[in-house]
Motif scaffolding. Structure first.
Motif, PDB file in Angstrom:
ATOM      1  N   GLY A  51      10.427  -0.957  -1.471  1.00 43.67           N
ATOM      2  CA  GLY A  51       9.803   0.289  -1.005  1.00 43.67           C
ATOM      3  C   GLY A  51      10.625   1.508  -1.374  1.00 43.67           C
ATOM      4  O   GLY A  51      10.079   2.522  -1.837  1.00 43.67           O
ATOM      5  N   GLU A  78       6.832  -7.703   7.557  1.00 39.85           N
ATOM      6  CA  GLU A  78       6.072  -6.468   7.357  1.00 39.85           C
ATOM      7  C   GLU A  78       6.987  -5.265   7.539  1.00 39.85           C
ATOM      8  O   GLU A  78       7.892  -5.302   8.380  1.00 39.85           O
ATOM      9  N   ALA A  79       6.733  -4.232   6.767  1.00 40.91           N
ATOM     10  CA  ALA A  79       7.551  -3.026   6.902  1.00 40.91           C
ATOM     11  C   ALA A  79       6.767  -1.803   6.467  1.00 40.91           C
ATOM     12  O   ALA A  79       6.000  -1.855   5.507  1.00 40.91           O
ATOM     13  N   THR A  80       6.995  -0.716   7.181  1.00 34.39           N
ATOM     14  CA  THR A  80       6.496   0.602   6.776  1.00 34.39           C
ATOM     15  C   THR A  80       7.698   1.470   6.458  1.00 34.39           C
ATOM     16  O   THR A  80       8.629   1.552   7.267  1.00 34.39           O
ATOM     17  N   TRP A  87      -5.162   5.769   7.163  1.00 33.88           N
ATOM     18  CA  TRP A  87      -4.999   4.330   7.388  1.00 33.88           C
ATOM     19  C   TRP A  87      -6.134   3.731   8.200  1.00 33.88           C
ATOM     20  O   TRP A  87      -6.103   2.538   8.504  1.00 33.88           O
ATOM     21  N   GLU A 147       4.659   7.367   1.884  1.00 36.49           N
ATOM     22  CA  GLU A 147       4.760   6.217   2.782  1.00 36.49           C
ATOM     23  C   GLU A 147       4.397   4.957   1.999  1.00 36.49           C
ATOM     24  O   GLU A 147       3.493   4.985   1.162  1.00 36.49           O
ATOM     25  N   ILE A 175       8.681   5.394   5.478  1.00 34.57           N
ATOM     26  CA  ILE A 175       8.050   6.719   5.500  1.00 34.57           C
ATOM     27  C   ILE A 175       9.116   7.800   5.373  1.00 34.57           C
ATOM     28  O   ILE A 175      10.224   7.646   5.913  1.00 34.57           O
ATOM     29  N   ARG A 208       3.632   0.766   2.743  1.00 29.88           N
ATOM     30  CA  ARG A 208       3.483  -0.313   3.728  1.00 29.88           C
ATOM     31  C   ARG A 208       3.455  -1.646   2.996  1.00 29.88           C
ATOM     32  O   ARG A 208       2.649  -1.833   2.074  1.00 29.88           O
ATOM     33  N   LYS A 213       0.859  -1.180   0.000  1.00 27.89           N
ATOM     34  CA  LYS A 213       0.000   0.000   0.000  1.00 27.89           C
ATOM     35  C   LYS A 213       0.894   1.229   0.000  1.00 27.89           C
ATOM     36  O   LYS A 213       1.928   1.234   0.665  1.00 27.89           O
ATOM     37  N   TRP A 214       0.481   2.271  -0.741  1.00 24.01           N
ATOM     38  CA  TRP A 214       1.289   3.474  -0.777  1.00 24.01           C
ATOM     39  C   TRP A 214       0.398   4.693  -0.580  1.00 24.01           C
ATOM     40  O   TRP A 214      -0.675   4.799  -1.143  1.00 24.01           O
ATOM     41  N   ARG A 215       0.883   5.607   0.271  1.00 31.98           N
ATOM     42  CA  ARG A 215       0.102   6.816   0.584  1.00 31.98           C
ATOM     43  C   ARG A 215       0.592   7.983  -0.261  1.00 31.98           C
ATOM     44  O   ARG A 215       1.781   8.301  -0.254  1.00 31.98           O
ATOM     45  N   LYS A 267       3.582  -5.992   3.185  1.00 29.21           N
ATOM     46  CA  LYS A 267       3.328  -7.189   3.981  1.00 29.21           C
ATOM     47  C   LYS A 267       3.596  -8.385   3.066  1.00 29.21           C
ATOM     48  O   LYS A 267       3.012  -8.459   1.972  1.00 29.21           O
TER      49      LYS A 267
END
Ligand SMILES: O=c1[nH]c(=O)c2[nH]c(=O)[nH]c2[nH]1
Length: 297
Positions: free
Chosen positions: A225, A275-277, A290, A237, A279, A239, A184-186, A241
């Motif tokens: 990412g 999993e990783a975020t 989110w 950002e 930012i 995210r 997912k990307w913001r 998984k």
């Protein structure tokens, strides 16, 4: 002691909407799974059964269907913005709207060497996702994909890890690495060519997965990412998984047949879940971006 009603929202989950554009002999198809969720002064519905502010979930569903014709579905991100803005700006009590969309891709059937006008094969690949939130604090768009199944048959290692008395895993410098990526990307801008960005992001992530000599799935996610964020400054950002879909060497030595990384047991569980975020340190606040509804997107 008093009990108070905390966070709440309500809406219609998973409206399955197929929109066919048939203005010419060559039809187009958009195949969506749409969830709406409204936020606002809806406490009386919960506390005393007063529906006066409640726009029925049935109405929300109808609006989602109608908008695929009246507004069209240029991209799922834009469609989500149109729908969210409608609920917040046109329906008086609504203060916030969350729209989550999955899009299933179809590819044209090829008949006698030519793409067919009105027959498609469902693409078995990833599902594109969008999640849009509109409220008084702003407008937020998250793009994404899920179930992008990737496998590389070499170029992956896992060694040098911490060991204790329970560790049995052998170190390896050549293994199969496979996952079903959820990304997912913001966006920090809404002035985006949504349909152009999507395939580039997917291609960047696939390229990193393929070309990095991976020391762990964790490192692969970081490279995926960062590649996306370096390419697109308006992505604040990412995210990720990734289930580690383990492929274990199968012992065929018992049958007198050698196995040099050629025959595997593809385990479906238990799986590692990495999993990783990522930012930017100057990312604008995520606000309600989110805060999920059905968790589709
Ligand atoms: O890429 C991996 N990361 C891990 O953290 C891990 N743990 C494990 O058992 N295998 C792997 N592979």
């Amino acid at each position: 002691m008093a009990i108070i009603l905390g966070d709440n929202q309500y809406g219609k989950a998973e409206s399955r909407i197929v929109r066919i554009v048939r203005d010419s002999p060559r039809h187009e198809i958009r195949d969506l799974n749409v969830t709406t969720a409204l936020r606002g002064p809806f406490e009386p519905a919960y506390l005393v059964g007063d529906q006066s502010n409640v726009l029925p979930t049935d109405t929300q569903k109808n609006t989602a269907y109608a908008f695929t014709k009246s507004k069209g579905v240029e991209s799922i991100e834009q469609y989500g913005l149109d729908l969210a803005r409608h609920f917040v700006h046109e329906i008086d009590p609504v203060e916030g709207a969350r729209i989550e969309i999955e899009e299933f891709a179809w590819e044209r059937a090829v008949v006698d060497g030519t793409e067919h006008d009105h027959t498609w094969l469902r693409k078995g690949q990833e599902v594109r996702t969008a999640a849009v939130t509109v409220d008084s604090s702003g407008e937020y768009v998250i793009g994404g994909l899920k179930d992008l199944v990737l496998l590389k048959s070499t170029g992956s290692e896992f060694a040098g890890f911490l060991k204790d008395e329970y560790t049995t895993l052998p170190e390896t410098h050549d293994r199969v690495m496979a996952t079903a990526l959820d990304a997912k990307w913001r966006f920090s801008s809404l002035d985006v060519d949504w349909n152009a960005v999507y395939p580039t992001i997917k291609a960047l992530m696939v390229t990193e997965f393929a070309t990095l000599q991976s020391l762990a799935l964790q490192q692969t996610l970081w490279h995926m990412g960062t590649a996306v964020m370096e390419e697109f400054p308006f992505i604040a950002e990412v995210r990720l998984k990734a289930p580690n879909k383990h492929h274990f060497d199968y012992d065929i030595g018992r049958f007198g047949v050698e196995n040099h990384g050629e025959v595997f047991f593809a385990s479906d569980r238990a799986y590692g879940l990495i999993e990783a975020t990522l930012i930017r340190d100057d990312a604008p606040p995520a606000g309600e971006a989110w805060r999920a509804s059905a968790g589709l997107a």
